[in-house]
Write an enzyme that holds these catalytic residues in place. Structure first.
Site, PDB file in Angstrom:
ATOM      1  CE  LYS A  48      32.883  44.968  38.409  1.00 56.19           C
ATOM      2  NZ  LYS A  48      33.089  46.252  39.052  1.00 56.19           N
ATOM      3  CB  CYS A 127      26.515  45.443  48.730  1.00 56.04           C
ATOM      4  SG  CYS A 127      26.413  47.046  47.906  1.00 56.04           S
ATOM      5  CB  THR A 189      30.570  49.807  53.517  1.00 54.30           C
ATOM      6  OG1 THR A 189      29.455  49.371  52.734  1.00 54.30           O
ATOM      7  CG2 THR A 189      31.829  49.757  52.673  1.00 54.30           C
TER       8      THR A 189
END
EC number: 1.3.-.-
Length: 296
Positions: A48, A127, A189
């Site tokens: 993470k 991100c 993403t």
């Protein structure tokens, strides 16, 4: 389908057991979970994202499961420096620590915590839903170059994860290359959102999120293809990979390895073993034969 020879591979300064890595943000929360994924067939794991201060992340709901992907807005929750304790039992295993910061100095600070504790670092410059971090920096080539240099000068393998939410991803890849990156990871993403028609409000607590999974696989393939032609760095493909054929397609576009994330949510961690069984054979071909072969 093409099958590959099975053997360890070194990419961007990191030696992996095979070409399949766990992507950041998926089961990379503890040393135990990272070990478990490696035992289930992953060639390497990315943790993470860890930042300069502890973060609770966004208010929920943080994840929405879609037919062809996952929408999430976690907000980079992490324990910050305390995470170093999770790596103590992993020894020399192929663990890459994902890190983030708000400027080059913070990136260098966080990177320094893991020097000698991890096989490499992956800079989260991508991100799309953490204000002041991730893609807020990763859309600016000058900042990408400076943040990359701040970490690469520490002497650890430095991978830079890129955002697809830019006009020209090759400009960002070139900036990472100038900054001394060992490899680039493409992609994180895609900006997205959904609205609940029953509740008349966005399905995520943060309203906006990032889309991953099979829906973005064609986007990731194109990004890898463009970066292969523009940069000389090794590329790790990421985005919607869920089968051995997807891996081969990514490699033909120019990837040397891949990261798998959403497929773990859909199929559980046995997806690594499943893909391995389809991807490799003792009499398989040398992977170098297909990397970038789709380029004219």
């Amino acid at each position: 389908m093409v099958v590959l020879r099975t053997e360890p591979v070194t990419i961007g300064g990191v030696t992996l057991n095979n070409h399949l890595l766990l992507a950041a943000g998926v089961l990379g929360t503890t040393g135990a979970s990272l070990s478990r994924v490696l035992a289930c067939g992953a060639g390497g794991v990315v943790t993470k994202s860890i930042g300069p201060q502890p973060k609770d992340g966004h208010a929920g709901p943080c994840i929405a499961l879609l037919d062809d992907g996952i929408l999430n807005a976690m907000g980079l929750p992490n324990p910050s420096r305390e995470f170093t304790g999770e790596l103590s039992g992993l020894g020399s295993k192929p663990v890459i620590v994902s890190i983030f910061g708000g400027d080059p100095e913070e990136f260098a600070e966080v990177a320094g915590w893991f020097k000698g504790m991890a096989a490499g670092l992956e800079l989260n410059l991508s991100c799309p839903h953490a204000e002041g971090y991730g893609a807020s920096i990763g859309v600016n080539p000058d900042l990408v170059e400076k943040c990359t240099r701040a970490v690469s000068t520490l002497g650890m393998p430095t991978w830079v994860k890129l955002t697809p939410n830019v006009t020209d991803i090759t400009a960002i890849g070139k900036a990472a290359e100038r900054g001394g990156a060992s490899a680039i990871v493409a992609v994180n993403t895609v900006k997205a959102m959904r609205i609940s028609t029953a509740l008349r409000r966005p399905v995520l607590g943060n309203r906006y999120g990032g889309l991953s999974g099979e829906a973005i696989f064609p986007v990731a393939v194109r990004c890898v293809y463009e970066l292969y032609e523009a940069c000389s760095l090794p590329i790790i493909g990421c985005g919607g990979i869920s089968s051995a054929d997807n891996v081969i397609e990514m490699m033909m576009a120019g990837a040397c390895a891949v990261e798998i994330g959403s497929a773990v949510q859909k199929h559980d961690i046995t997806v690594f073993e499943t893909i391995k069984n389809d991807l490799y054979a003792k009499k398989g071909i040398d992977p170098a034969e297909i990397i970038g072969c789709a380029h004219g």
